[in-house]
Design a protein around this motif. Structure first.
Motif, short mmCIF file in Angstrom:
data_model
loop_
_atom_site.label_atom_id
_atom_site.label_comp_id
_atom_site.label_asym_id
_atom_site.label_seq_id
_atom_site.Cartn_x
_atom_site.Cartn_y
_atom_site.Cartn_z
N ILE A 61 3.75 6.68 -0.45
CA ILE A 61 4.08 6.59 -2.19
C ILE A 61 5.37 6.01 -1.74
O ILE A 61 5.99 4.78 -2.14
CB ILE A 61 3.54 7.39 -2.67
CG1 ILE A 61 2.24 7.52 -3.20
CG2 ILE A 61 4.48 6.82 -4.22
CD1 ILE A 61 1.77 8.22 -4.57
N THR A 66 2.23 0.09 0.28
CA THR A 66 1.65 -0.11 -0.39
C THR A 66 1.10 -0.61 -1.41
O THR A 66 -0.24 -0.81 -1.80
CB THR A 66 2.02 1.18 -2.23
OG1 THR A 66 3.81 0.56 -2.04
CG2 THR A 66 2.29 2.72 -1.57
N LYS A 67 1.32 -2.20 -0.99
CA LYS A 67 1.05 -3.28 -1.56
C LYS A 67 -0.56 -4.11 -0.66
O LYS A 67 -0.53 -5.09 -0.40
CB LYS A 67 2.52 -4.84 -1.51
CG LYS A 67 3.12 -3.99 -2.27
CD LYS A 67 2.60 -3.77 -3.98
CE LYS A 67 3.73 -4.06 -4.54
NZ LYS A 67 3.52 -3.56 -5.87
N ASN A 69 -3.81 -4.03 2.26
CA ASN A 69 -5.04 -3.17 2.15
C ASN A 69 -5.20 -3.49 3.91
O ASN A 69 -6.39 -2.52 4.01
CB ASN A 69 -5.81 -4.15 1.60
CG ASN A 69 -5.53 -3.93 0.07
OD1 ASN A 69 -5.32 -3.12 -0.37
ND2 ASN A 69 -5.96 -4.86 -0.28
N LYS A 119 -6.98 2.58 4.62
CA LYS A 119 -6.21 2.13 3.29
C LYS A 119 -7.21 2.63 2.33
O LYS A 119 -6.58 2.54 1.37
CB LYS A 119 -5.32 0.86 3.82
CG LYS A 119 -4.67 0.11 2.16
CD LYS A 119 -3.58 1.33 1.84
CE LYS A 119 -2.46 0.71 1.45
NZ LYS A 119 -2.25 0.59 -0.12
N ARG A 120 -7.96 2.36 2.34
CA ARG A 120 -8.97 2.44 1.65
C ARG A 120 -9.53 3.73 0.48
O ARG A 120 -9.63 4.17 -0.26
CB ARG A 120 -10.28 2.09 1.27
CG ARG A 120 -11.15 -0.04 1.73
CD ARG A 120 -11.44 -0.16 1.44
NE ARG A 120 -11.31 -1.63 0.75
CZ ARG A 120 -12.11 -1.90 1.19
NH1 ARG A 120 -13.53 -1.99 0.79
NH2 ARG A 120 -12.49 -4.19 0.40
N PHE A 122 -7.30 6.23 1.51
CA PHE A 122 -5.81 6.26 1.13
C PHE A 122 -5.46 6.17 -0.06
O PHE A 122 -5.68 6.90 -1.22
CB PHE A 122 -4.45 5.94 2.16
CG PHE A 122 -3.68 6.62 1.39
CD1 PHE A 122 -3.21 7.39 1.70
CD2 PHE A 122 -3.10 5.73 0.22
CE1 PHE A 122 -1.57 7.74 1.13
CE2 PHE A 122 -1.42 6.03 -0.22
CZ PHE A 122 -0.71 6.92 -0.03
N ASP A 123 -5.95 4.77 -0.43
CA ASP A 123 -5.98 4.79 -2.29
C ASP A 123 -7.23 5.34 -2.80
O ASP A 123 -6.75 5.43 -3.82
CB ASP A 123 -6.33 2.92 -2.39
CG ASP A 123 -5.64 1.88 -1.27
OD1 ASP A 123 -3.93 2.43 -1.43
OD2 ASP A 123 -5.93 1.11 -1.37
N LEU A 124 -8.36 5.88 -2.57
CA LEU A 124 -9.35 6.51 -3.32
C LEU A 124 -9.12 7.68 -4.03
O LEU A 124 -8.64 8.58 -4.92
CB LEU A 124 -10.13 6.94 -2.40
CG LEU A 124 -11.17 4.75 -2.80
CD1 LEU A 124 -12.25 5.04 -2.32
CD2 LEU A 124 -11.34 4.72 -4.29
N LYS A 126 -5.12 9.29 -3.42
CA LYS A 126 -3.86 8.61 -4.14
C LYS A 126 -3.73 9.30 -5.59
O LYS A 126 -3.79 10.18 -6.11
CB LYS A 126 -3.35 7.22 -3.83
CG LYS A 126 -2.16 7.22 -4.45
CD LYS A 126 -1.43 5.95 -4.42
CE LYS A 126 -1.64 5.65 -5.40
NZ LYS A 126 -0.13 4.08 -5.31
#
Length: 166
Positions: A61, A66-67, A69, A119-120, A122-124, A126
């Protein structure tokens, strides 16, 4: 929402269910996933919730891209932080060393793993990690702060409103 009873692990397949155009393949004890037009990516069935995971999420983070995908990447000049990130990718996301790209610049290194699926995931995870860290688990809160500080973050506490941020 604060998670009071912290689960021992995150079920990745349950997290991925809402994703459209998701394909899953199972080979013996391994699981592979991809989204439409993406590459197959070996993924963990579950990820254990422990201090090192939380520290890595916080570090990403603070220092990660982080921007985007397209995958996970960080830029850092600290060799120990780069080693930590690579080991973190290998342990929690099952990334093979030969899939990690390292670009060396004069004052820093960039570590990249081009896997949209990672990345998906990770985004889930987080928001789950952030909810856990705002609870009463001191060990996880400390791990989160360690990760942020490794990424050169700083804490902020407003006495009047009682708000905390990093």
């Amino acid at each position: 929402m604060i998670i009071k009873n912290v689960p021992k692990e995150i079920d990745i397949l349950d997290l991925l269910k809402p994703i459209e155009n998701l394909e899953i393949r199972r080979k013996k004890f391994e699981i592979y996933a991809k989204v439409k037009y993406g590459r197959w990516c070996k993924i963990p069935r579950t990820i254990a919730i422990e201090s090192e995971l939380i520290e890595g999420v916080a570090y990403y983070i603070g220092d990660g891209r982080t921007k985007t995908n397209r995958g996970l990447s960080i830029i850092d000049g600290d060799e120990s932080a780069i080693k930590f990130f690579i080991k973190w990718l290998q342990r929690y996301f099952l990334v093979k060393k030969d899939n990690i790209k390292i670009k060396i610049k004069p004052n820093y290194k960039e570590v990249l793993i081009h896997r949209t699926m990672l990345k998906r995931i990770f985004d889930l995870i987080k928001p789950i990690i952030l909810k856990i860290c705002t609870g009463n688990n001191k060990e996880f809160a400390i791990a989160y702060l360690r990760g942020i500080f490794a990424a050169e973050g700083c804490p902020k506490y407003t006495v009047k409103s009682g708000s905390r941020s990093v």
